[in-house]
Design an enzyme around this catalytic site. Sequence first.
Site, PDB file in Angstrom:
ATOM      1  N   GLN A 112       0.842  -1.207   0.000  1.00 16.88           N
ATOM      2  CA  GLN A 112       0.000   0.000   0.000  1.00 16.88           C
ATOM      3  C   GLN A 112       0.873   1.252   0.000  1.00 16.88           C
ATOM      4  OE1 GLN A 112      -1.675   0.726   3.805  1.00 16.88           O
ATOM      5  NE2 GLN A 112      -3.405   1.927   3.080  1.00 16.88           N
ATOM      6  N   GLU A 242      -9.183  -1.461   5.756  1.00 14.34           N
ATOM      7  CA  GLU A 242      -7.917  -1.704   6.467  1.00 14.34           C
ATOM      8  C   GLU A 242      -8.175  -1.855   7.965  1.00 14.34           C
ATOM      9  OE1 GLU A 242      -5.002   1.453   6.077  1.00 14.34           O
ATOM     10  OE2 GLU A 242      -3.421   0.142   6.816  1.00 14.34           O
ATOM     11  N   ASN A 374      -4.494   5.950  16.976  1.00 16.60           N
ATOM     12  CA  ASN A 374      -5.609   5.970  17.944  1.00 16.60           C
ATOM     13  C   ASN A 374      -6.327   7.306  17.940  1.00 16.60           C
ATOM     14  OD1 ASN A 374      -5.099   3.404  18.779  1.00 16.60           O
ATOM     15  ND2 ASN A 374      -4.575   3.926  20.887  1.00 16.60           N
ATOM     16  N   GLU A 375      -5.543   8.387  17.905  1.00 16.91           N
ATOM     17  CA  GLU A 375      -6.152   9.716  18.010  1.00 16.91           C
ATOM     18  C   GLU A 375      -7.066   9.977  16.805  1.00 16.91           C
ATOM     19  OE1 GLU A 375      -2.878   9.066  18.397  1.00 16.91           O
ATOM     20  OE2 GLU A 375      -2.809   9.314  20.573  1.00 16.91           O
TER      21      GLU A 375
HETATM   22  C1  LIG Z   1       3.879  -1.026  11.504  1.00 16.61           C
HETATM   23  C2  LIG Z   1       3.388   0.009  10.545  1.00 16.61           C
HETATM   24  C3  LIG Z   1       3.065  -0.364   9.248  1.00 16.61           C
HETATM   25  C4  LIG Z   1       2.611   0.586   8.332  1.00 16.61           C
HETATM   26  N1  LIG Z   1       2.350   0.193   7.055  1.00 16.61           N
HETATM   27  C5  LIG Z   1       1.953   1.114   6.135  1.00 16.61           C
HETATM   28  C6  LIG Z   1       1.758   0.734   4.764  1.00 16.61           C
HETATM   29  O1  LIG Z   1       1.924  -0.429   4.394  1.00 16.61           O
HETATM   30  N2  LIG Z   1       1.414   1.689   3.883  1.00 16.61           N
HETATM   31  C7  LIG Z   1       1.210   2.984   4.243  1.00 16.61           C
HETATM   32  O2  LIG Z   1       0.850   3.788   3.383  1.00 16.61           O
HETATM   33  N3  LIG Z   1       1.401   3.384   5.532  1.00 16.61           N
HETATM   34  C8  LIG Z   1       1.772   2.474   6.478  1.00 16.61           C
HETATM   35  N4  LIG Z   1       1.993   2.868   7.782  1.00 16.61           N
HETATM   36  C9  LIG Z   1       1.915   4.301   8.109  1.00 16.61           C
HETATM   37  C10 LIG Z   1       0.743   4.724   8.972  1.00 16.61           C
HETATM   38  O3  LIG Z   1      -0.459   4.672   8.258  1.00 16.61           O
HETATM   39  C11 LIG Z   1       1.057   6.140   9.484  1.00 16.61           C
HETATM   40  O4  LIG Z   1       2.207   6.054  10.293  1.00 16.61           O
HETATM   41  C12 LIG Z   1      -0.090   6.738  10.249  1.00 16.61           C
HETATM   42  O5  LIG Z   1      -1.165   7.033   9.404  1.00 16.61           O
HETATM   43  C13 LIG Z   1       0.319   8.010  11.008  1.00 16.61           C
HETATM   44  O6  LIG Z   1       0.949   8.915  10.168  1.00 16.61           O
HETATM   45  P1  LIG Z   1       2.346   9.571  10.585  1.00 16.61           P
HETATM   46  O7  LIG Z   1       3.283   8.482  10.958  1.00 16.61           O
HETATM   47  O8  LIG Z   1       2.741  10.508   9.498  1.00 16.61           O
HETATM   48  O9  LIG Z   1       2.043  10.388  11.910  1.00 16.61           O
HETATM   49  P2  LIG Z   1       1.394  11.850  12.020  1.00 16.61           P
HETATM   50  O10 LIG Z   1       0.187  11.910  11.159  1.00 16.61           O
HETATM   51  O11 LIG Z   1       2.445  12.870  11.796  1.00 16.61           O
HETATM   52  O12 LIG Z   1       0.930  11.868  13.531  1.00 16.61           O
HETATM   53  C14 LIG Z   1       1.802  12.228  14.620  1.00 16.61           C
HETATM   54  C15 LIG Z   1       0.980  12.265  15.900  1.00 16.61           C
HETATM   55  O13 LIG Z   1      -0.035  13.295  15.790  1.00 16.61           O
HETATM   56  C16 LIG Z   1      -1.318  12.763  16.065  1.00 16.61           C
HETATM   57  N5  LIG Z   1      -2.316  13.433  15.221  1.00 16.61           N
HETATM   58  C17 LIG Z   1      -2.225  13.649  13.891  1.00 16.61           C
HETATM   59  N6  LIG Z   1      -3.361  14.243  13.440  1.00 16.61           N
HETATM   60  C18 LIG Z   1      -4.199  14.368  14.512  1.00 16.61           C
HETATM   61  C19 LIG Z   1      -5.516  14.892  14.690  1.00 16.61           C
HETATM   62  N7  LIG Z   1      -6.201  15.400  13.658  1.00 16.61           N
HETATM   63  N8  LIG Z   1      -6.039  14.834  15.930  1.00 16.61           N
HETATM   64  C20 LIG Z   1      -5.348  14.313  16.977  1.00 16.61           C
HETATM   65  N9  LIG Z   1      -4.083  13.814  16.873  1.00 16.61           N
HETATM   66  C21 LIG Z   1      -3.528  13.820  15.648  1.00 16.61           C
HETATM   67  C22 LIG Z   1      -1.212  11.290  15.704  1.00 16.61           C
HETATM   68  O14 LIG Z   1      -2.189  10.527  16.369  1.00 16.61           O
HETATM   69  C23 LIG Z   1       0.206  10.969  16.155  1.00 16.61           C
HETATM   70  O15 LIG Z   1       0.226  10.698  17.539  1.00 16.61           O
HETATM   71  C24 LIG Z   1       2.454   1.942   8.728  1.00 16.61           C
HETATM   72  C25 LIG Z   1       2.766   2.311  10.041  1.00 16.61           C
HETATM   73  C26 LIG Z   1       3.227   1.369  10.943  1.00 16.61           C
HETATM   74  C27 LIG Z   1       3.552   1.798  12.340  1.00 16.61           C
END
Ligand SMILES: Cc1cc2nc3c(=O)[nH]c(=O)nc-3n(C[C@H](O)[C@H](O)[C@H](O)COP(=O)(O)OP(=O)(O)OC[C@H]3O[C@@H](n4cnc5c(N)ncnc54)[C@H](O)[C@@H]3O)c2cc1C
Length: 405
Positions: A112, A242, A374-375
């Site tokens: 993905q 998902e 979670n958030e």
């Molecule tokens: C083991 C693993 C496998 C994964 N596999 C895939 C994959 O195959 N393909 C893919 O595309 N992605 C994948 N991901 C990525 C995953 O979808 C993202 O890490 C996730 O969506 C969070 O995005 P970010 O890491 O950019 O964090 P951010 O979006 O930058 O978030 C940082 C922090 O801010 C908080 N936050 C952000 N927005 C808000 C809001 N509106 N309100 C409250 N809090 C908020 C979040 O909860 C988090 O604590 C994977 C992640 C992991 C850990």
Amino acid sequence: MTDAAELRGRTQELLAAHPPATTDRLDFLKARFDAGLAWVHYPEGLGGLGAPRSLQAVVDAELEAAGAPDNDPRRIGIGLGMAAPTILGFGTEEQKRRFLRPLWVGEEVWCQLFSEPGAGSDLAALGTRAVRDDGGPSRSSEAESGGDWVVNGQKVWTSSAHVARWAILIARTDPDVPKHRGITYFICDMTDPGVEVRPLRQITGEAEFNEVFLTDVRIPDSHRLGEVGDGWRVAQTTLMNERVSIGGMRIPREGGMIGPVSKTWRERPELRTHDLHQRLLTLWVEAEVARLTGERLRQQLVAGQPGPEGSGLKLAFARLNQEISGLEVELLGEEGLLYEDWTMRRPELVDFTGRDAGYRYLRSKGNSIEGGTNEVLLNIVAERVLGLPAEPRTDKDVAWKDLAR
Ligand SMILES: Cc1cc2nc3c(=O)[nH]c(=O)nc-3n(C[C@H](O)[C@H](O)[C@H](O)COP(=O)(O)OP(=O)(O)OC[C@H]3O[C@@H](n4cnc5c(N)ncnc54)[C@H](O)[C@@H]3O)c2cc1C
């Protein structure tokens, strides 16, 4: 209308024609798909019979009792749980026929390509660009008429990219409209020479996920899923599925994370304390309730279209996995702190409960991030299940190119 008795009969016919003990695993899976017993709620000709989804359990039980091989969802979970329902919901007939069978039998692994360094929770902000190029020569052996798209950008956290044949990809095709409207959804060939996959090592020591660099990757228009500019709506189907796929995996009673700790409790009486007993019992009951809720949710789903309730299930899954694996480490005392093998590997399977207690504990940390944090899921439950006021969104009418980055 197909009923349970008919499905039992069809399954027995399959088993008689292809006895699992003497049939090659892949041949058996192909025969199962062609008999419409892969996912019974899918249409005929695409691995199903258009039957109620709840009847899948009937087929699975017969096959399990006969010792039939399965298609190992740990290896092809993204294809099964996310790509397939999206292709079913938005694909052309050619796309459904080309992709669903090899996906289900496990001949072709999917990944993905959604998250980017600057777009995770705020996925709609993504910057990977897809530009139409009607003149260029197509590099895809499967291209049909309609020209190519040329894709440039970077994706990150891409689970299983190192073993994937295909990817579901979202990219920006129109930067001049607000962020949700200028996105298009594609099927990307991971063997294209412009796709570079680099491992990212995780807290477990393994590199289950990767960063993926896309440089002039050519995608034929026949590999577009849905309309140009409608990719956000298509992606919602993927994301909702998902959450159900991560949080609502089919597991037997005392399966999943609660299994190993319950086994240790039974087999190692010297580790027991009253306090741990109370916590284990509470978590056991909660895990069973979550498991049954997942089963009910799966049965209620119409093919391809789960609602926001999947977000609640995935929240419960992440919390339980983290609490249960923490309890297991505590129960094992010093032994629980040992982590025997931190070798850098690029595993073929995504397995939340495999290996030892230390692995389970560390791997579960990602459960509250992957598939939506979670958030973010709490926001979805608040807005779409409880009907609470939505978060203010100031950027929804601003062209993507004018957003602050
Ligand atoms: C083991 C693993 C496998 C994964 N596999 C895939 C994959 O195959 N393909 C893919 O595309 N992605 C994948 N991901 C990525 C995953 O979808 C993202 O890490 C996730 O969506 C969070 O995005 P970010 O890491 O950019 O964090 P951010 O979006 O930058 O978030 C940082 C922090 O801010 C908080 N936050 C952000 N927005 C808000 C809001 N509106 N309100 C409250 N809090 C908020 C979040 O909860 C988090 O604590 C994977 C992640 C992991 C850990």
